[in-house]
Motif scaffolding. Sequence first.
Motif, PDB file in Angstrom:
ATOM      1  N   MET A  99      -9.076   0.661   3.404  1.00 48.82           N
ATOM      2  CA  MET A  99     -10.215   0.407   2.541  1.00 48.82           C
ATOM      3  C   MET A  99     -10.141   1.214   1.257  1.00 48.82           C
ATOM      4  O   MET A  99     -10.713   0.838   0.235  1.00 48.82           O
ATOM      5  CB  MET A  99     -11.509   0.733   3.293  1.00 48.82           C
ATOM      6  CG  MET A  99     -12.781   0.409   2.547  1.00 48.82           C
ATOM      7  SD  MET A  99     -14.252   0.838   3.504  1.00 48.82           S
ATOM      8  CE  MET A  99     -14.092   2.622   3.555  1.00 48.82           C
ATOM      9  N   HIS A 100      -9.428   2.339   1.269  1.00 53.34           N
ATOM     10  CA  HIS A 100      -9.293   3.173   0.080  1.00 53.34           C
ATOM     11  C   HIS A 100      -8.115   2.764  -0.789  1.00 53.34           C
ATOM     12  O   HIS A 100      -7.769   3.476  -1.726  1.00 53.34           O
ATOM     13  CB  HIS A 100      -9.140   4.645   0.485  1.00 53.34           C
ATOM     14  CG  HIS A 100     -10.392   5.229   1.072  1.00 53.34           C
ATOM     15  ND1 HIS A 100     -10.410   6.409   1.795  1.00 53.34           N
ATOM     16  CD2 HIS A 100     -11.676   4.787   1.058  1.00 53.34           C
ATOM     17  CE1 HIS A 100     -11.642   6.668   2.185  1.00 53.34           C
ATOM     18  NE2 HIS A 100     -12.423   5.702   1.747  1.00 53.34           N
ATOM     19  N   GLY A 101      -7.486   1.633  -0.463  1.00 56.52           N
ATOM     20  CA  GLY A 101      -6.375   1.138  -1.272  1.00 56.52           C
ATOM     21  C   GLY A 101      -5.055   1.845  -1.019  1.00 56.52           C
ATOM     22  O   GLY A 101      -4.190   1.847  -1.886  1.00 56.52           O
ATOM     23  N   MET A 102      -4.883   2.425   0.161  1.00 53.47           N
ATOM     24  CA  MET A 102      -3.671   3.187   0.459  1.00 53.47           C
ATOM     25  C   MET A 102      -2.781   2.447   1.449  1.00 53.47           C
ATOM     26  O   MET A 102      -3.258   1.763   2.355  1.00 53.47           O
ATOM     27  CB  MET A 102      -4.024   4.561   1.037  1.00 53.47           C
ATOM     28  CG  MET A 102      -4.658   5.496   0.039  1.00 53.47           C
ATOM     29  SD  MET A 102      -4.768   7.188   0.693  1.00 53.47           S
ATOM     30  CE  MET A 102      -3.039   7.625   0.812  1.00 53.47           C
ATOM     31  N   PHE A 103      -1.463   2.586   1.243  1.00 53.96           N
ATOM     32  CA  PHE A 103      -0.469   2.133   2.203  1.00 53.96           C
ATOM     33  C   PHE A 103      -0.124   3.290   3.132  1.00 53.96           C
ATOM     34  O   PHE A 103       0.008   4.434   2.691  1.00 53.96           O
ATOM     35  CB  PHE A 103       0.821   1.693   1.506  1.00 53.96           C
ATOM     36  CG  PHE A 103       0.735   0.359   0.812  1.00 53.96           C
ATOM     37  CD1 PHE A 103      -0.210  -0.578   1.187  1.00 53.96           C
ATOM     38  CD2 PHE A 103       1.618   0.037  -0.202  1.00 53.96           C
ATOM     39  CE1 PHE A 103      -0.290  -1.807   0.556  1.00 53.96           C
ATOM     40  CE2 PHE A 103       1.559  -1.182  -0.841  1.00 53.96           C
ATOM     41  CZ  PHE A 103       0.599  -2.112  -0.462  1.00 53.96           C
ATOM     42  N   THR A 104       0.043   2.998   4.403  1.00 51.51           N
ATOM     43  CA  THR A 104       0.562   3.967   5.366  1.00 51.51           C
ATOM     44  C   THR A 104       1.722   3.318   6.096  1.00 51.51           C
ATOM     45  O   THR A 104       1.583   2.218   6.638  1.00 51.51           O
ATOM     46  CB  THR A 104      -0.501   4.412   6.372  1.00 51.51           C
ATOM     47  OG1 THR A 104      -1.617   4.982   5.676  1.00 51.51           O
ATOM     48  CG2 THR A 104       0.066   5.463   7.323  1.00 51.51           C
TER      49      THR A 104
END
Length: 220
Positions: A99-104
Motif C-alpha cells: 500500500m505504501h508503493g514499495m516492492f519487497t
Amino acid sequence: MDERKRSMVWQQKRTIDHQATSVNMLKRRIFHPELASFPCTARADAEDTVEMLPPSSCLSNASSALCTRFLHTSYSKDRSAVHAGCWTPDGRRMLTASMHGMFTLWSAFSFSSEATQQAHEHALHATVWSHSGRLMLSADAAGVVKYWETTLNNVKEIDAHPGSAIRAISFCPTDAKFCTGSDDGTVRVWDTARAACERLLAGAGLDSGDTGVGSPPPGG
C-alpha cells in the motif's frame, strides 16, 4: 572476539529443497519408464516424502498440484497491506507490492526478505510479468503504470488512467500489447513498445478490476 561469539544467538532458517523431487523424476524416467503411464500416487505418510515427484510428472493426477498445507508466514519491513504479488520468471523469488508503493523481494527457499525498493508514490494494486520474462509492469492508485527490467530498473512510466486506480494489468500472448482496468470504468489497450493507448473500452462498469484478457484470440 570470544565475548562477541558468546553473544551471538544461533537461529535456524527454514529452507525448502525443490531439487529433490526433480531428481526423483529423472531417476524414474530413466530406470522405470513404464511408470509414466500410471497415475502418480503417494501415501499421506512422512516416510513417503522422499518419493514425491513434481507436479509436471503427475499430469494424470491433478490433486498432486493442490496446495493443501500451510507452510510459513513472513512479514515485510514495510508492515503495510500487500495488494499484489507475482513470481519472478525463474520461480526463485516472489515480488510483493504494498500500500505504501514499495516492492519487497522474497526468497522462495528461505522465506526471507532479500530486498525492498520504493517503486511508486501511491498504493500499488497490480503487478504482472510478460510472457517472455523480460519485462514487468506495475500500476498504482494514481493511474500510473511503470515498466521494469528483470533487475528492477525502472525504464518507462506512463499516466495510463489519470487520477483513477488501476486494479489489473494483463499481457496478450505475444507481449506486444497489454490491457489496464481502472476504477474509472474503462479498459485501455496499450502498445507495449510505444507505450501508446490504441483503444479505449468504455462501459465496463464502476470497477474494471478484472481485465480478463490473459489469452485473447489472435489479432485481438
